[in-house]
Design a protein around this motif. Structure first.
Motif: not given
Lengths: 121, 93, 161
Positions: A52-64
């Motif tokens: 979960t952590g990996g996908i959430l970090i990916a999503s945070m980087i992408f949207f930021s």
């Protein structure tokens, strides 16, 4: 699909996406391969921690990067999943132990302590 | 360039997640006992939530985030209720 | 102060959650403060036990330690699964005598142990303070007893007691 992402960000997002989903997949393979229930309890935790952590970090980087401001609301899902999955797993492990004991399954650890002490409440 | 990297990474991770859900579904059907099924149900909703997040990255919309949050909330409540049911055979004591 | 803000930590985290969900703007800060104050007043009606934190300065260290340990055991468990289901040892139960008695600290320890792949919290007897965990790769019982007691319990004891 957004194509206006810089290459470094795309690489980072790709890395974290594949790390997260790969760990989740390994956990799921574990749920199929491992022999007993108590062993299988360990398998989904791969998906709920760094999966979960990996996908959430990916999503945070992408949207930021694409929205050009800091997007951090994924932290809420992370906090929620870290607090809730242990509760489910603990309840399940205790339920499994209780069922195994009441059915007299072999290799179940004995019951020590008075019955009313048998809970963390 | 970055579009290709991102598209292939999202596709690959969606493939991984669907494969993970298939493994969990296999265990859910096979059992052998009720606690295995509840465990897999719990993992299935987590995987579904992650899949929604990757769909959000694919489409570039933050709307999927809210759906993922709702799945996380509801899934937790139902798997706790199921685990509680296994414990005593009653949800409300 | 205590009547207006019975649970400052709860109110603060509610405000942060509100701002994360709605975006940061002056209007949402005001609205979030109102929601946080109202919700923590409602919480006071339930009269939950207030945890007593003694040493705040140790919390970041605990968080970093747990995150590193989870990453390490993720790799270890992934190895075990990919090798076909068994590591160097066998899977089994370990009984650990705990000195920790604070309920909040025990809840945090339960979260740490359950969310680390490879260890699972099974049951705890409040009377004797004995905890039973299940370990996926059990080579030596004493190693896990030392691991839990030295790494987590001592830090939690410092924070809470």
């Amino acid at each position: 699909m957004n194509a206006d992402l810089p290459v470094w960000a795309a690489l980072l997002v790709a890395f974290f996406l594949i790390l997260g989903s790969g760990l989740t997949l390994i956990g799921a393979i574990g749920a199929v391969r491992l022999k007993s229930f108590y062993q299988r309890v360990h398998a989904p935790t791969l998906g709920t921690t760094w999966g979960t952590g990996g996908i959430l970090i990916a999503s945070m980087i992408f949207f930021s990067v694409t929205k050009e401001r800091l997007v951090l609301h994924e932290v809420l899902i992370a906090a929620f999943v870290t607090v809730t999955t242990p509760v489910t797993l603990m309840l399940l492990a205790r339920a499994a132990l209780y069922r195994d004991r009441s059915e007299g399954v072999v290799d179940t650890p004995g019951f020590d302590g008075p019955p009313e002490d048998d809970a963390l409440d | 360039m970055s579009g290709i990297i991102l598209a292939s990474a999202v596709t690959l991770s969606q493939f991984f997640l669907v494969a993970a859900m298939a493994c969990m579904l296999y265990r859910l059907v096979r059992g052998p006992r009720a606690q295995d099924r509840v465990l897999c149900f719990d993992a299935l909703y987590i995987d579904g939530m992650l899949l929604l997040l990757t769909v959000g990255i694919r489409t570039g919309s933050t709307l999927y985030f809210e759906a993922a949050l709702a799945i996380a909330l509801l899934g937790f409540v139902s798997s706790v209720a199921l685990a509680k049911f296994l414990m005593r055979g009653e949800v409300i004591e | 102060m205590t009547r207006l803000l019975p649970y400052p930590l709860l109110a603060l985290s509610l405000l942060v959650m509100w701002l994360l969900l709605n975006g940061i703007s002056a209007g949402h800060v005001v609205l979030g403060v109102i929601v946080a104050l109202a919700a923590s007043r409602l919480m006071a009606a339930l009269q939950p036990e207030k945890p007593s934190l003694k040493r705040w300065s140790r919390i970041p260290r605990l968080v970093l330690l747990v995150m590193a340990d989870i990453a390490r055991s993720n790799i270890a468990v992934a190895h075990i699964i990919l090798r076909g289901g068994h590591g160097k040892g066998v899977a089994g139960f370990v009984v650990i005598p705990l000195e920790l008695r604070d309920r909040t600290a025990l809840a945090i320890l339960a979260c740490i142990i359950s969310s680390t792949p490879g260890t699972a919290w099974v049951e705890y007897h409040p009377g004797s303070g004995r905890l039973r965990i299940h370990v996926l790769d059990l080579v030596e019982e004493q190693y896990w007893i030392d691991q839990i007691k030295r790494r987590y319990e001592s830090l939690l004891l410092e924070i809470f007691e």
